[in-house]
Design an enzyme around this catalytic site. Structure first.
Site, PDB file in Angstrom:
ATOM      1  N   HIS A  81       7.348  -2.442 -19.191  1.00 20.58           N
ATOM      2  CA  HIS A  81       7.822  -2.587 -20.574  1.00 20.58           C
ATOM      3  C   HIS A  81       8.924  -1.585 -20.922  1.00 20.58           C
ATOM      4  CE1 HIS A  81       4.642   0.436 -21.810  1.00 20.58           C
ATOM      5  NE2 HIS A  81       5.554   0.751 -22.697  1.00 20.58           N
TER       6      HIS A  81
ATOM      7  N   ASP B 288       1.767  -2.770 -15.114  1.00 18.45           N
ATOM      8  CA  ASP B 288       2.914  -2.459 -15.976  1.00 18.45           C
ATOM      9  C   ASP B 288       3.866  -1.448 -15.327  1.00 18.45           C
ATOM     10  OD1 ASP B 288       4.643  -2.031 -18.072  1.00 18.45           O
ATOM     11  OD2 ASP B 288       3.084  -1.753 -19.574  1.00 18.45           O
TER      12      ASP B 288
ATOM     13  N   SER C  56       4.824   6.354 -22.209  1.00 19.89           N
ATOM     14  CA  SER C  56       4.886   5.204 -21.321  1.00 19.89           C
ATOM     15  C   SER C  56       5.705   5.565 -20.098  1.00 19.89           C
ATOM     16  CB  SER C  56       5.541   4.030 -22.018  1.00 19.89           C
ATOM     17  OG  SER C  56       4.572   3.331 -22.711  1.00 19.89           O
TER      18      SER C  56
HETATM   19  N1  ARG Z   1       1.186  -0.581 -26.136  1.00 22.17           N
HETATM   20  C1  ARG Z   1       2.047  -0.094 -25.090  1.00 22.17           C
HETATM   21  C2  ARG Z   1       3.106   0.831 -25.682  1.00 22.17           C
HETATM   22  O1  ARG Z   1       2.957   1.237 -26.794  1.00 22.17           O
HETATM   23  C3  ARG Z   1       2.631  -1.225 -24.289  1.00 22.17           C
HETATM   24  C4  ARG Z   1       3.601  -2.043 -25.031  1.00 22.17           C
HETATM   25  C5  ARG Z   1       4.122  -3.242 -24.280  1.00 22.17           C
HETATM   26  N2  ARG Z   1       4.535  -4.231 -25.254  1.00 22.17           N
HETATM   27  C6  ARG Z   1       3.800  -5.298 -25.601  1.00 22.17           C
HETATM   28  N3  ARG Z   1       4.094  -5.957 -26.718  1.00 22.17           N
HETATM   29  N4  ARG Z   1       2.823  -5.728 -24.873  1.00 22.17           N
HETATM   30  O2  ARG Z   1       4.256   0.875 -25.411  1.00 22.17           O
HETATM   31  N1  GLU Z   2       2.898   2.081 -24.473  1.00 21.84           N
HETATM   32  C1  GLU Z   2       3.272   3.325 -25.084  1.00 21.84           C
HETATM   33  C2  GLU Z   2       4.705   3.714 -24.832  1.00 21.84           C
HETATM   34  O1  GLU Z   2       5.606   3.646 -24.998  1.00 21.84           O
HETATM   35  C3  GLU Z   2       2.413   4.388 -24.582  1.00 21.84           C
HETATM   36  C4  GLU Z   2       1.128   4.130 -25.157  1.00 21.84           C
HETATM   37  C5  GLU Z   2       0.872   4.982 -26.328  1.00 21.84           C
HETATM   38  O2  GLU Z   2       1.461   4.835 -27.402  1.00 21.84           O
HETATM   39  O3  GLU Z   2       0.002   5.809 -26.079  1.00 21.84           O
HETATM   40  O4  GLU Z   2       5.369   4.401 -24.992  1.00 21.84           O
END
Ligand code: ARG
Ligand code: GLU
Length: 729
Positions: free
Chosen positions: A83, A219, A644
């Site tokens: 991502h 991921d 991330s």
């Molecule tokens: N929740 C994770 C983060 O905050 C992964 C995001 C990937 N995006 C999604 N819509 N699945 O970045």
């Molecule tokens: N998926 C998130 C990211 O960009 C990390 C997950 C979180 O927010 O802890 O940056």
């Protein structure tokens, strides 16, 4: 007795180590190092951060401002999340060559794909510059003067600090203005795409599984840093060569078990752990619900189009994921804060704080803090809410209005800075428009607009809505704007921008879409924003004093600075949790779980036949464990957005996982960290290797990595013997 005391001390340290925290890597010696060793770490603080010899930090750059990455080979091979590389993978994708859908693998270096506007930034060193930045500030009385002086000191230090020509400097505040740190950085800009699994692996479970455990997402994506002949940063050139890192991370093939030590190293973006109760209350009751409702509507519309049309699915995939991500996070956060009674917990802490202030005889300095917070937060509420609506509706979720706002700023530039500045900005804007329209679909945007403008005009604080827009017929307004505005097409907007300054301004002001965004922006910038800024400046000053007081009055407490997009270390253990009464979550998931979730042809849960074959044949190579293929695991590391792509590192400094998310019950950890349920989610490195090797057949990449067996050096040969024995039987 002495033994008991020691034991107690040990428990206290053990317990405390689970309290969360994101620590500054140059300041680990002492308390953090002791805690980490108690948790099982075998390294010393200087193995993690050192300016005189290579250390872990030399393998961990920030990836494009918002994510983290790590170097995993001597040839600058870079690992981050799928991502995080999503925008790049999308940019190289077309309906015919759909790397989002099918994956991409460079089997040799010549096949690696260059990317526009992608950079990674390493930290060379970190220095405390608090004294320089705060010099001459204390004697000033008004907050505005103080901030001005601080900005002056920052820009002076920026100019006078000695560094190499290819290096950069960042100065950031910690503890809300009580400490300042300077970072010397090196940014590389020739970063090429090397590999990405198909979305059915890299984004498996998509938005349904996002922020959720148990999880089964691969991921990850791979890039490579290129440098000039001297290994220094250089813009893309075919003569550039793979970057030789000061350090790269060996990868452990031994995997993890519950209670194993883990360290996550990366660039957490923003947390607000020290807000007063009244602020948390407003997040739960006001701002989160408003923002969630706006995105709810935008997402429903976009999703409808994406499911029906392949081209729209590609155009909107990245934008949709971005909007959906925080939409879902806010929902989880609100639930978590409510369920954990965060507001009441904060109120109780505030009572205790107030008593401490009295006991320390500090009423004059700190006695009014909480009352002042209360007063200012109540005052800012309508402005803050109106601002949320403006940002969410106008700037983030309706693309035409977002573009219109840029044109509005262009007009402002003309009136404040004159014709030349106007022309420069106009040309600049026009150059970027191709990118914008490549992924713009007017039908989608019109339907989103119709939904969101309704919320804006009818649900945002009504005192700031211009009189002639009250009681507007939404259907008619939408048809007017999208039926006539030149901004709906690339040619149209080029036409709008054509000609001398006066012509452009005249044409813009005759455009219905422009007229609307101008009316709303004028109202926002005159009635809302100045007042918001003024109160917010007060709040920041209060927050700074509150932080100072907490540091002063709780000398032994573990108070870590809020995340601010700088390099941090967080550590903990591999650990499951209990999300609800009588429910226990295991810390590791396996490929069998992917197959359990498999829905043929589904938009989120499809599984490719190749992966199913490998699963059925149990063809996991050296990456499986007892006939099973581990996929994801969770731990007690305190992470946030920006982490991330962060490496999860074992006790010895080897890579064991790739951080990519947090669990649903713990998403409130940006505001309130509860060690019982806050967990970060990582991809098991063995799954990454399995996909690269067995699924994609990119042996070339495996060959340049360093794979190790830290848990038992002899283990691999032992296993081999056991296998041979079994064969005989
Ligand atoms: N929740 C994770 C983060 O905050 C992964 C995001 C990937 N995006 C999604 N819509 N699945 O970045
Ligand atoms: N998926 C998130 C990211 O960009 C990390 C997950 C979180 O927010 O802890 O940056």
């Amino acid at each position: 007795m002495k033994f008991l005391k020691l034991l107690l001390l040990f428990f206290v340290v053990q317990m405390q180590a689970q309290q969360g925290g994101m620590w500054i890597p140059s300041l680990l010696e002492g308390m953090n190092e002791t805690e980490m060793k108690n948790l099982g770490m075998k390294m010393s603080a200087s193995d993690i951060y050192d300016v005189n010899k290579s250390s872990l930090k030399d393998a961990v750059p920030q990836f494009n401002g918002g994510c983290t990455a790590e170097v995993i080979s001597s040839q600058g091979l870079l690992l981050t999340n799928h991502h995080c590389g999503f925008g790049e993978i999308q940019a190289h994708s077309t309906v015919e060559n759909n790397y989002l859908q099918d994956g991409f693998w460079a089997m040799k270096k010549e096949d690696e794909l260059p990317n526009k506007d992608l950079e990674v930034t390493f930290i060379v060193k970190i220095e405390d510059v608090t004294t320089q930045i705060l010099s001459g500030v204390e004697m000033l009385t008004s907050e505005a003067e103080k901030q001005k002086k601080i900005q002056e000191n920052i820009s002076n230090l920026n100019k006078s600090y000695t560094k190499e020509s290819y290096q950069g400097i960042k100065i950031r505040t910690f503890y809300e203005g009580n400490q300042y740190m300077l970072f010397v950085t090196e940014s590389y800009t020739d970063i090429r795409l090397v590999g990405a699994p198909p979305s059915s692996i890299g984004k498996f479970g998509s938005d349904t599984d996002n922020w959720v455990w148990p999880r089964h997402t691969g991921d990850f994506s791979l890039f490579r840093i290129y440098a000039d002949k001297n290994n220094l940063p250089a813009d893309y050139s075919k003569d550039n060569v793979p970057y030789t890192p000061k350090h790269f991370l060996p990868i452990s093939l031994d995997g993890v078990s519950e209670d194993d030590f883990t360290l996550v190293f990366g660039y957490p973006g923003r947390t607000t752990e020290y807000l007063p109760a009244v602020a948390v209350e407003q997040i739960v009751n006001e701002s989160n619900p408003a923002k969630i409702e706006i995105r709810d509507r935008a997402l429903k519309v976009t999703d409808g189009f994406m499911r029906k049309d392949k081209a729209i699915k590609i155009q909107y995939a990245s934008k949709y994921a971005g909007i959906a991500n925080y939409w879902k996070k806010w929902i989880g956060e609100t639930q978590g804060l409510t369920k954990s009674n965060a507001v009441q917990v904060k109120r109780d802490q505030e009572k205790a704080f107030q008593q401490k202030v009295v006991k320390a005889g500090k009423q004059a300095e700190y006695g009014n803090l909480l009352a002042d917070f209360e007063k200012n937060y109540n005052e800012i509420l309508p402005y803050a809410l109106s601002r949320d609506y403006f940002l969410e509706v106008m700037l983030r979720n309706t693309e035409l209005m977002g573009l219109g706002f840029k044109l509005y700023q262009l007009e402002q530039i003309q009136s404040t800075r004159g014709d030349q500045a106007f022309t420069d900005r106009k040309n600049n804007l026009r150059d970027g428009l191709g990118e914008f329209y490549k992924d713009f679909n007017v039908q989608v945007d019109e339907k989103v607009f119709e939904q969101l403008i309704d919320l804006y005009l009818n649900k945002s604080p009504q005192q700031f809505i211009p009189a002639d827009l009250k009681n507007t017929n939404i259907t008619k307004l939408t048809a007017d704007v999208y039926g006539t505005s030149k901004m709906t097409t690339y040619d149209g907007v080029k036409e709008l921008l054509d000609g001398d300054t006066q012509t452009v301004l005249k044409n813009l002001n005759n455009d219905k879409g422009y007229q609307l965004i101008k009316a709303l922006s004028d109202a926002f910038l005159k009635e809302v924003n100045p007042k918001y800024d003024a109160i917010n400046t007060e709040l920041n000053a209060l927050q700074r004093t509150y932080m100072k007081a907490q540091l002063e009055l709780n000398k032994d407490a573990r108070i870590f600075p809020d995340a601010n997009s700088t390099l941090r270390v967080t550590y903990g253990k591999v650990k499951g949790y209990n999300p609800r009464d009588a429910v226990a979550y295991e810390p590791v998931t396996y490929l069998g779980g992917v197959i359990e979730k498999y829905i043929p042809g589904d938009y989120e849960f499809d599984v490719s036949s190749k992966l199913i074959e490998l699963y059925n044949a149990k063809d996991f190579g050296p990456y499986g464990e007892n006939g099973k293929m581990p996929v994801n695991f969770i731990g007690t590391n305190h992470t946030t957005g920006g982490n991330s792509g962060s490496p999860a590192i074992d006790a010895h400094g080897n890579l064991i996982g790739l951080n990519f998310d947090r669990v649903w019950e713990g998403t409130m950890s940006d505001i309130y960290y509860d060690p019982a349920i806050c967990r970060n989610i990582m991809v098991d490195m063995r799954y990454v290797l399995f996909i690269i090797d067995k699924y994609a057949g990119a042996k070339n990449l495996i060959d340049e990595m360093k794979l190790v067996h830290p848990k038992n050096k002899k283990q691999s040969s032992k296993k081999q013997k056991i296998k041979n024995k079994k064969k005989k039987n």
